[in-house]
Design a protein around this motif. Sequence first.
Motif, PDB file in Angstrom:
ATOM      1  N   LEU A 143       0.809  -1.184   0.075  1.00  0.00           N
ATOM      2  CA  LEU A 143       0.110  -0.029  -0.135  1.00  0.00           C
ATOM      3  C   LEU A 143       0.876   1.332   0.090  1.00  0.00           C
ATOM      4  O   LEU A 143       1.913   1.301   0.826  1.00  0.00           O
ATOM      5  CB  LEU A 143      -0.857  -0.004   1.190  1.00  0.00           C
ATOM      6  N   VAL A 144       0.468   2.210  -0.862  1.00  0.00           N
ATOM      7  CA  VAL A 144       1.489   3.364  -1.040  1.00  0.00           C
ATOM      8  C   VAL A 144       0.550   4.649  -0.526  1.00  0.00           C
ATOM      9  O   VAL A 144      -0.499   4.867  -0.799  1.00  0.00           O
ATOM     10  CB  VAL A 144       1.798   3.662  -2.570  1.00  0.00           C
ATOM     11  N   THR A 145       1.314   5.181   0.493  1.00  0.00           N
ATOM     12  CA  THR A 145       0.821   6.444   1.066  1.00  0.00           C
ATOM     13  C   THR A 145       0.980   7.403   0.014  1.00  0.00           C
ATOM     14  O   THR A 145      -0.117   8.276  -0.299  1.00  0.00           O
ATOM     15  CB  THR A 145       1.349   6.759   2.224  1.00  0.00           C
ATOM     16  N   HIS A 146       2.148   7.533  -0.576  1.00  0.00           N
ATOM     17  CA  HIS A 146       2.137   8.502  -2.010  1.00  0.00           C
ATOM     18  C   HIS A 146       3.385   8.114  -2.598  1.00  0.00           C
ATOM     19  O   HIS A 146       4.217   7.247  -2.176  1.00  0.00           O
ATOM     20  CB  HIS A 146       2.401   9.969  -1.466  1.00  0.00           C
ATOM     21  N   ALA A 147       3.606   8.558  -4.035  1.00  0.00           N
ATOM     22  CA  ALA A 147       4.858   7.703  -4.530  1.00  0.00           C
ATOM     23  C   ALA A 147       5.953   8.769  -4.885  1.00  0.00           C
ATOM     24  O   ALA A 147       6.672   8.885  -5.817  1.00  0.00           O
ATOM     25  CB  ALA A 147       4.040   7.956  -5.975  1.00  0.00           C
TER      26      ALA A 147
ATOM     27  N   GLY B  97     -13.857   1.901   1.359  1.00  0.00           N
ATOM     28  CA  GLY B  97     -13.867   0.988   2.863  1.00  0.00           C
ATOM     29  C   GLY B  97     -12.630   0.206   2.870  1.00  0.00           C
ATOM     30  O   GLY B  97     -11.547   0.060   2.145  1.00  0.00           O
ATOM     31  N   PRO B  98     -12.994  -0.728   3.775  1.00  0.00           N
ATOM     32  CA  PRO B  98     -11.595  -1.526   4.293  1.00  0.00           C
ATOM     33  C   PRO B  98     -11.057  -2.293   3.127  1.00  0.00           C
ATOM     34  O   PRO B  98     -12.048  -2.852   2.364  1.00  0.00           O
ATOM     35  CB  PRO B  98     -12.017  -2.352   5.437  1.00  0.00           C
ATOM     36  N   LEU B  99      -9.896  -2.648   3.206  1.00  0.00           N
ATOM     37  CA  LEU B  99      -9.463  -3.455   1.825  1.00  0.00           C
ATOM     38  C   LEU B  99      -9.281  -4.801   2.441  1.00  0.00           C
ATOM     39  O   LEU B  99      -8.881  -5.154   3.493  1.00  0.00           O
ATOM     40  CB  LEU B  99      -7.847  -2.762   1.478  1.00  0.00           C
ATOM     41  N   ASP B 100      -9.320  -5.899   1.579  1.00  0.00           N
ATOM     42  CA  ASP B 100      -9.420  -7.403   2.008  1.00  0.00           C
ATOM     43  C   ASP B 100      -7.995  -7.655   1.998  1.00  0.00           C
ATOM     44  O   ASP B 100      -7.326  -8.351   1.213  1.00  0.00           O
ATOM     45  CB  ASP B 100     -10.110  -7.946   0.902  1.00  0.00           C
ATOM     46  N   LEU B 101      -7.013  -7.216   2.919  1.00  0.00           N
ATOM     47  CA  LEU B 101      -5.501  -7.532   3.233  1.00  0.00           C
ATOM     48  C   LEU B 101      -5.571  -7.573   4.808  1.00  0.00           C
ATOM     49  O   LEU B 101      -6.470  -7.103   5.471  1.00  0.00           O
ATOM     50  CB  LEU B 101      -5.075  -6.333   2.530  1.00  0.00           C
TER      51      LEU B 101
END
Length: 252
Positions: free
Chosen positions: A66-70, A149-153
């Motif tokens: 998961l990237v907060t920012h690039a 919503g929530p990610l399936d991770l």
Amino acid sequence: MPLREDDITHVRDNVYLVSGSSTNWVIVRDAESCTLIDSGYPGDHDAVLASLAAVGLSPAAVRAVLVTHAHNDHIGAAQRLSSVYGTPVLMHEKEVPHARRDFLSQVSLGQVLARAWQPGVLRWGVHALRAGGKARVPVHAPQAFPAPGPLDLPGAPVPVFTPGHTAGHCAYHLPAHGIVVSGDALVTGHPTSRATGPQLLPGMFHTDRVRALDSLAAFDEIDADIVLPGHGTPHHGSAKEAAVLAGERAAA
């Protein structure tokens, strides 16, 4: 940079904050897999792998990055994990073209040199260059979140849109753990800042500082008593409290 034992902080059950060369990433474990939030500078790639091994995981166990920012100091290992292990790299839809390097919205060498006289700036700039701060590290197939919503991770992270540092910056709330991973929307320290504790990064680092300041309001509604920033140490206290402190410092 070699990873030291004290670079890994076991924050809560199955959640680890890892301090790289000058940027943090977070491992959220669930049984034999994990979510990796950010991945340091390009020069931190080996340290990312070492941090996974230190908590008993292989790189293949990463379900997604998961990237907060690039910015380069947050996506350094992302493409290599994707290329070698097929790891998906997920982010807000507005950050996708930035991660592909359709454009680059990042502090320039000229901006750094213009402030080289300020405490810590020149030393940080030299370090950033050595760590790959100006390397070209596009993510070839970045993906937007599949649904709200929530990610399936592992950790069921909930993206929290916090634009300003970049146009598509996102924090990640881990509701079951009472933690928010704030990325660079809210930090607690940086080599170019004399302040410690919750704060915004210095102005040269933001695409839109006014919007970054406005985005602090997103933390008001997050039920978390630990903030894990992209730079600095964990903040133990409510996310709202941290945002208020950061806003006060920015206004001072």
